[in-house]
Scaffold this active site. Sequence first.
Site, PDB file in Angstrom:
ATOM      1  N   HIS A  95      12.039 -16.922 -31.263  1.00 25.27           N
ATOM      2  CA  HIS A  95      11.437 -16.107 -32.375  1.00 25.27           C
ATOM      3  C   HIS A  95      10.045 -16.227 -32.831  1.00 25.27           C
ATOM      4  CE1 HIS A  95      15.857 -15.668 -34.050  1.00 25.27           C
ATOM      5  NE2 HIS A  95      15.615 -15.152 -32.924  1.00 25.27           N
ATOM      6  N   PHE A 149      20.185 -20.433 -31.525  1.00 22.98           N
ATOM      7  CA  PHE A 149      18.771 -21.190 -31.011  1.00 22.98           C
ATOM      8  C   PHE A 149      17.583 -20.424 -31.390  1.00 22.98           C
ATOM      9  CE2 PHE A 149      21.843 -22.021 -27.684  1.00 22.98           C
ATOM     10  CZ  PHE A 149      22.389 -23.079 -28.095  1.00 22.98           C
ATOM     11  N   CYS A 150      17.501 -19.503 -32.438  1.00 22.46           N
ATOM     12  CA  CYS A 150      16.139 -19.108 -32.899  1.00 22.46           C
ATOM     13  C   CYS A 150      15.638 -18.049 -31.657  1.00 22.46           C
ATOM     14  CB  CYS A 150      15.031 -19.985 -33.410  1.00 22.46           C
ATOM     15  SG  CYS A 150      15.369 -20.718 -34.877  1.00 22.46           S
ATOM     16  N   ALA A 151      16.442 -17.605 -30.948  1.00 22.10           N
ATOM     17  CA  ALA A 151      16.191 -16.752 -29.845  1.00 22.10           C
ATOM     18  C   ALA A 151      17.270 -15.829 -29.634  1.00 22.10           C
ATOM     19  CB  ALA A 151      16.090 -17.302 -28.318  1.00 22.10           C
TER      20      ALA A 151
END
Length: 432
Positions: free
Chosen positions: A135, A381-383
């Site tokens: 992100h 995982f912020c993705a």
Amino acid sequence: MSHPGVPDPGGSGVSVTLVPALPTLPSAPSAPLDVLGVPGEINLDYAASAPCARAAADAVAELLPWYASVHRGAGALSRRCTLAYEQARQTVGDFFGVRADDHVIFTRNTTDALNLLARAVPAGTTVVTFASEHHANLLPWPRGSVRLPVPSDPDGAVRDLAAALAELRRGSSPALPVLVAVTGASNVTGERWPVAELARVAHRHGARIVLDAAQLAPHAPVDLRTLDVDYLAVSGHKLYAPFGAGVLIGRADWLDAAPPYLAGGGATSHVGPATHDVTWATGPARHEGGTPNLLGAVALAAVCAALDDADQTALAAHEQALLARLRTGLAALPHVVELRTFGPNAPRVGIVSFVVAGWDSTEVATRLAAEHHIGVRDGLFCAHPLARRLLSEAAGRTGRRDLPPTALRASIGLGSTAAQVDRLLAALAELG
Ligand SMILES: Cc1ncc(COP(=O)(O)O)c(C=O)c1O
């Protein structure tokens, strides 16, 4: 005052009150790249925040008695701190292959560094990323940015970028700025991206390229010149320097022309009485308004220096052997499925994401912690776009309908051992 544990670096006779010694661990590490930790706790979550290297802890402990203002004082302490801060800038820049026309700007972390760059790109810049990015490298970019689909192999990434840039250039003036923003290694899969090839393609089309090196730098040498990237962003806390500093390094022209990232003290060369009578500094100071994170910069520089002195090839070989052990072990567990973007043999760093069929990932992570003292990460995982895609790909590849909607991630690095990997594998085997 002198002290056996904390040398008086300047020998200036300034009275030094000592901070308490660092807590001693039963097996206190002593080599610069040994990492601190708590005996009995197995940390397999380096990709989130890596443990503290002895080099970083020592550098901070040595400087702490001298701790004072940076760029703001004439006293001996302040002058030493200013020097330490600027030396840290030099060391970190050199470590990453800084060029004459680059600035080295200390930030809080990679997110901060990429947001700074996003504010500094010239008006009208089109930023091109892949949907597989973290992100931090998806969200800061201006409206009108282009997000390319996740490619199925590294060659595909190069081809897709070339096609997208050719298309962009067909519809726009060659003078319009374009910035390509890519990661060096995926925080979800650990897979490495073909950075040098992507940089070649970007430059062939008159674009610049920024490398998100948050996950690559802790595992492999990253050099601006060798890769020929224009900008690079790194987090100290992922590079064994957990004191809250990151860095943006890259071409000075856009940075000097941009409005200051943080308007305030230190970022100006003149402020007059009228509201808008201000001349902003050029150079790194323009974007480093406010009192800087001296200890973070010094810690990061200490790790860079220690890595520079180390046999990085041997470190990488050790990590790759552990990674192979981990992946082979996971593949042998019939209820565990690895997530991947590229083929199983694509080059990667010490990060593996996986799911345990029939098990909620948060529950697995909680059990690993509670019953085995193993720390891993769970979630997306912020993705999110990438993680969701890979979860659905894993379901399609295996034909399993019992895969959970989020994943687990194990990541390793300096100080990781085969015994730790085996403990994780044994704990996961119990879930079968
Ligand atoms: C590839 C990648 N880029 C950027 C970031 C953001 O790093 P930070 O949280 O230190 O800003 C991360 C963090 O996990 C990451 O893995």
